[in-house]
Structures are given as C-alpha cells and as structure tokens.
Enzyme design. Structure first.
Site, PDB file in Angstrom:
ATOM      1  N   ARG A 138       1.008  -1.061  -0.046  1.00  0.00           N
ATOM      2  CA  ARG A 138       0.056  -0.069  -0.009  1.00  0.00           C
ATOM      3  C   ARG A 138       1.095   1.040  -0.169  1.00  0.00           C
ATOM      4  O   ARG A 138       2.175   1.072   0.070  1.00  0.00           O
ATOM      5  CB  ARG A 138      -0.993   0.069   1.015  1.00  0.00           C
ATOM      6  CG  ARG A 138      -0.573  -0.820   2.497  1.00  0.00           C
ATOM      7  CD  ARG A 138       0.321  -0.100   3.258  1.00  0.00           C
ATOM      8  NE  ARG A 138       0.312   1.259   3.589  1.00  0.00           N
ATOM      9  CZ  ARG A 138       0.976   2.001   3.688  1.00  0.00           C
ATOM     10  NH1 ARG A 138       2.205   1.539   3.938  1.00  0.00           N
ATOM     11  NH2 ARG A 138       0.891   3.533   3.899  1.00  0.00           N
ATOM     12  N   GLY A 139       0.152   2.421  -0.115  1.00  0.00           N
ATOM     13  CA  GLY A 139       1.043   3.752  -0.110  1.00  0.00           C
ATOM     14  C   GLY A 139       1.080   3.838  -1.598  1.00  0.00           C
ATOM     15  O   GLY A 139       1.286   3.128  -2.428  1.00  0.00           O
ATOM     16  N   ALA A 140       1.020   5.213  -1.999  1.00  0.00           N
ATOM     17  CA  ALA A 140       0.922   5.702  -3.550  1.00  0.00           C
ATOM     18  C   ALA A 140       1.971   5.274  -4.421  1.00  0.00           C
ATOM     19  O   ALA A 140       1.778   4.436  -5.234  1.00  0.00           O
ATOM     20  CB  ALA A 140       0.690   7.239  -3.570  1.00  0.00           C
TER      21      ALA A 140
ATOM     22  N   GLN B   7      -2.201   2.465  10.270  1.00  0.00           N
ATOM     23  CA  GLN B   7      -0.857   2.296   9.299  1.00  0.00           C
ATOM     24  C   GLN B   7       0.386   3.253  10.160  1.00  0.00           C
ATOM     25  O   GLN B   7       1.484   2.880  10.056  1.00  0.00           O
ATOM     26  CB  GLN B   7      -1.034   3.059   7.959  1.00  0.00           C
ATOM     27  CG  GLN B   7      -1.775   2.055   6.971  1.00  0.00           C
ATOM     28  CD  GLN B   7      -3.133   2.526   7.007  1.00  0.00           C
ATOM     29  OE1 GLN B   7      -3.844   3.146   7.892  1.00  0.00           O
ATOM     30  NE2 GLN B   7      -3.880   2.376   5.582  1.00  0.00           N
TER      31      GLN B   7
ATOM     32  N   ASP C 198      -1.770  10.927  -1.918  1.00  0.00           N
ATOM     33  CA  ASP C 198      -1.916   9.710  -2.693  1.00  0.00           C
ATOM     34  C   ASP C 198      -2.359  10.473  -4.299  1.00  0.00           C
ATOM     35  O   ASP C 198      -1.993   9.822  -5.214  1.00  0.00           O
ATOM     36  CB  ASP C 198      -3.288   9.190  -2.117  1.00  0.00           C
ATOM     37  CG  ASP C 198      -2.811   8.192  -1.101  1.00  0.00           C
ATOM     38  OD1 ASP C 198      -2.562   8.810   0.009  1.00  0.00           O
ATOM     39  OD2 ASP C 198      -2.373   6.929  -1.456  1.00  0.00           O
TER      40      ASP C 198
ATOM     41  N   ASN D 198      -4.935  12.350   0.673  1.00  0.00           N
ATOM     42  CA  ASN D 198      -4.023  11.669   1.491  1.00  0.00           C
ATOM     43  C   ASN D 198      -5.226  10.954   2.561  1.00  0.00           C
ATOM     44  O   ASN D 198      -6.306  11.176   2.639  1.00  0.00           O
ATOM     45  CB  ASN D 198      -2.865  12.440   2.360  1.00  0.00           C
ATOM     46  CG  ASN D 198      -1.987  11.626   3.029  1.00  0.00           C
ATOM     47  OD1 ASN D 198      -1.445  10.634   2.025  1.00  0.00           O
ATOM     48  ND2 ASN D 198      -1.773  11.708   4.285  1.00  0.00           N
ATOM     49  N   LYS D 199      -4.516   9.967   3.357  1.00  0.00           N
ATOM     50  CA  LYS D 199      -5.228   9.236   4.277  1.00  0.00           C
ATOM     51  C   LYS D 199      -6.209  10.058   5.166  1.00  0.00           C
ATOM     52  O   LYS D 199      -5.820  10.970   5.469  1.00  0.00           O
ATOM     53  CB  LYS D 199      -4.105   8.387   5.274  1.00  0.00           C
ATOM     54  CG  LYS D 199      -4.853   7.559   6.141  1.00  0.00           C
ATOM     55  CD  LYS D 199      -5.806   6.524   5.498  1.00  0.00           C
ATOM     56  CE  LYS D 199      -5.120   5.674   4.596  1.00  0.00           C
ATOM     57  NZ  LYS D 199      -6.170   4.845   3.740  1.00  0.00           N
TER      58      LYS D 199
HETATM   59  O1  MRU Z   1      -4.403   3.383   2.274  1.00  0.00           O
HETATM   60  P1  MRU Z   1      -3.068   3.268   2.202  1.00  0.00           P
HETATM   61  O2  MRU Z   1      -2.463   2.821   3.326  1.00  0.00           O
HETATM   62  O3  MRU Z   1      -2.453   2.944   0.738  1.00  0.00           O
HETATM   63  O4  MRU Z   1      -2.912   4.959   2.251  1.00  0.00           O
HETATM   64  C1  MRU Z   1      -1.487   5.326   2.372  1.00  0.00           C
HETATM   65  C2  MRU Z   1      -1.290   6.842   2.448  1.00  0.00           C
HETATM   66  O5  MRU Z   1      -2.384   7.882   2.650  1.00  0.00           O
HETATM   67  C3  MRU Z   1       0.002   7.543   2.468  1.00  0.00           C
HETATM   68  O6  MRU Z   1      -0.045   8.730   3.109  1.00  0.00           O
HETATM   69  C4  MRU Z   1       0.141   7.913   0.768  1.00  0.00           C
HETATM   70  O7  MRU Z   1       0.011   6.941  -0.063  1.00  0.00           O
HETATM   71  C5  MRU Z   1       1.568   8.746   0.846  1.00  0.00           C
HETATM   72  S1  MRU Z   1       2.599   7.346   0.661  1.00  0.00           S
HETATM   73  C6  MRU Z   1       4.325   7.850   0.461  1.00  0.00           C
END
Ligand code: MRU
Length: 368
Positions: A54-56, A207, A248, A258-259
């Site tokens: 996960r994470g962009a 997370q 994201d 973002n989250k």
């Molecule tokens: O749902 P996730 O865990 O994929 O969400 C991740 C986030 O929101 C991160 O803050 C975002 O992807 C930035 S990653 C460098």
C-alpha cells in the site's frame, strides 16, 4: 524462499528469478515479517487490492511489475489482449492513488511501442526497474529538499528536539526506500539533528501505529504514537513544530488527497500557525484535475476495518469486534486537504508552492 530480506526496502526482484517479485507483507507488520511472492498479474492485483502492499508510490511500482509479469506469462497473439486486460485489472484495484494509473499507463505505452520486437518482455522489465529506481531516487531527493526545513526549526530550538507530526505511513513501506514524509526525518536523524515524531495511529487500519512506528523504531528515531484525535491538543500546547504527510494524489492547483484524517490535522495546524508540509514525488501529481474535492475519487473501504480492531494477542494476530453488531459503519479511506492549508510541497525537484503556476512549472522542469 531463496531470497534475502533486504532491510529498508518494501519490494525487490528475486535474486536469480526474473519472474518473481517479492514484497514485505504489510498486513502482518509489525507482528510478523513475512514475504509475499508475486509471479503473476493476478497476484499483483491481489497484493494491491488486499493491501499486502500500500502507499501511493509502492502501489505504482507493484502495478508496473504486474504489467511486466502479464507479458512474461503470455505469448503470441494472446499477449495483446492480456496486456489490455492487465491494465484494466490493475487499474480497478484501488481508486485514489494516481501513481497506479500513471505506471500502468507507462508500461502500456512501452508495450505498444515495442510489441513487434522479440525482446518486448525485456523492455517491460527494464521499464518496471526504471520506475522502481526513479521512485527510490525521488524519495532520496525529497529528503534532501526537506532536510533544511527541519534544520531551520532545529537551529531555533537550541538543542531541543524538533517536534514533527505525521499521519498514516508515508515511509519506505509506502514507497520502496526512504519514504516521502519520512525521508527528511531519516536524513535529519542521520545528521544528528534532535527530532521527535508524533505518530498518528491512523485508524481504522493503523498504518501509523503499526507501520510508521515500526520503521522509526528500526533506526532509533525517537517517536510517540498518539490517538488520531490528540494532534490538535498537542498543537495548541506548542508541542508540534511542523507537520509532514505524504499524498496519494495532488491536483494541479495543489489540493492534496491523503489518508483520512489528514485534513483535520491541516485545519488544526493552520489554526495554530504550524507549517503543514506535504512530501510527494512527481508521480503523485495529477495535472488533469483541478479541484480536488470535486474530482479525486475517494476510496470507500469495507466496514469490517472500522467494526473490528486487529492486534497481537500474545501468540498470533487476531481481530475483535469493537462496536455494536448492528450499527452501520462508513469507511472513507482518504480526504482532501485544500491547497490553502498546505504551506509547501516537498518534491524531488525542490520545494513548490501549492498553486497551479508553481506546480506546472515544477513538473515541466527537467531532472538534473
Ligand atoms: O491506504 P493506504 O495505506 O495505501 O494509504 C497510504 C497513504 O495515505 C499515504 O500517506 C500516501 O500513500 C503517501 S505514501 C508515501
């Protein structure tokens, strides 16, 4: 499993098997260290959809290798249709992080250009490796550009730690190495600048509490996990010097997805005169979109993430229901922080104001 587990990398190509991508299974961290193996398109889709990864940036990199594996595992006239289906399948895994669509698009373009050639699969592997390396380098440079912001606050604090608040996990687990929001933090720590990180737990999947705390702990960065609602109080009490989050998807006018919960931290930071930085690679900008609130698709996730809490029971990971059985649940995965609440964007090309003119100029700047 014949592979070493490289420290501080979330995804790597297996030693000696170019058809095997290995990732850290983020569903079980920090309680277990498990490697998840990806050798098919279906496994790549599963890994993204189920949040093994996960994470962009990492979603984008995994998708790139998914496209490569789709080509590797197909042949002849079937390959053309397989590649079209692969792009559609990967793009359907998660809706918000734009890196996914950007990287499947890049891989599809390389396939289209080279499909007549015998070594098209090698071209796709080269492109996936290039994407991985670009994201690593972007994160490293984000660290370089973000470091002076921490150093400057540090110089005013006369040896007291710079207090940094972060949300979710925008570390190397969310990218490949370094992370985005964490890259300046890691560099500052390495350079001996005293820092302390407030880690939002980031319900419902935690997370922050599970992944960011794990990362910071591995290298000894002082940190404290706080409930999501504590940030505003800490800011009012003067206990936060700066906020750094990831993104994201960021629109051409600087609105940041973002989250979920990021927006509330930005509001509180603004109310308390605290700088709010967003660290992101160029691959996270979406110049096709202007107004983030109207146009960025916000993922809605399964209710079970809210109604159950997962943790370590002393022997294994287990899950317990924490709400009345019949109460309905809403589970929005992301929110949009308007550009006006963002102090500055930290990118691999430098710092950038969250406004259209600066963002477009930045994206058009060639890498040095
Ligand atoms: O749902 P996730 O865990 O994929 O969400 C991740 C986030 O929101 C991160 O803050 C975002 O992807 C930035 S990653 C460098």
């Amino acid at each position: 499993m014949d592979n070493k587990f490289p420290s501080n990398a979330s995804l790597w190509l297996s030693n000696g098997d170019q058809g095997l991508v290995q990732v850290l299974d983020q569903r079980v961290l920090p309680f277990e260290t498990r490697i998840f193996e990806i050798s098919t398109l279906e496994q790549a889709c599963y890994a993204i959809r189920e949040m093994v990864v996960r994470g962009a940036p990492l979603i984008g990199v995994t998708a790139a290798y998914g496209m490569y594996l789709a080509a590797l595992n197909s042949d002849g006239p079937d390959r053309e249709i397989t590649m079209l289906q692969a792009e559609i399948a990967l793009n359907a895994t998660r809706p918000t992080a734009v890196n996914l669509f950007r990287m499947t698009g890049r891989m599809a373009a390389v396939y289209k250009q080279n499909k007549g050639k015998e070594d098209v699969v090698s071209d796709l592997l080269l492109e996936a490796n290039r994407i991985r390396n670009e994201e690593i380098e972007a994160c490293r440079l984000i660290g370089e550009y973000g470091l002076p912001l921490i150093r400057e606050i540090g110089s005013r604090k006369k040896g007291q730690p710079v207090q940094i608040l972060t949300h979710c996990n925008a570390g190397w687990l969310a990218c490949v190495e370094w992370g985005t929001a964490t890259a300046p933090i890691y560099l500052a720590h390495r350079m001996g600048i005293p820092i302390h990180v407030w880690v939002d737990e980031t319900r419902p999947r935690n997370q922050g509490a599970r992944l960011t705390a794990y990362e910071l702990g591995l290298v000894g960065v002082p940190h404290t996990i706080i409930p999501d609602n504590a940030g505003g109080h800490l800011m009012q009490k003067g206990m936060v010097d700066m906020v750094i989050t990831g993104s994201d998807r960021t629109t051409r006018n600087g609105d940041v997805a973002n989250k979920i919960g990021t927006y509330l931290k930005a509001v509180a930071a603004s109310d308390n005169g605290i700088p709010f930085y967003v660290a992101l690679p160029s691959s996270t900008f979406d110049l096709d979109l202007v107004n983030g609130l109207d146009s960025i698709p916000v993922e809605e996730r399964d209710a079970s993430e809210v109604s159950f809490a997962e943790g370590w029971n002393g022997e294994s990971i287990s899950s317990v229901r924490i709400i009345p059985e019949k109460s309905p649940v809403a589970n929005y995965g992301f929110d949009i922080t308007p550009a006006r609440l963002v102090t500055m964007l930290i990118t691999e090309k430098g710092l950038c104001k969250p406004e259209e003119v600066s963002i477009v100029a930045l994206i058009n700047t060639k890498n040095e």
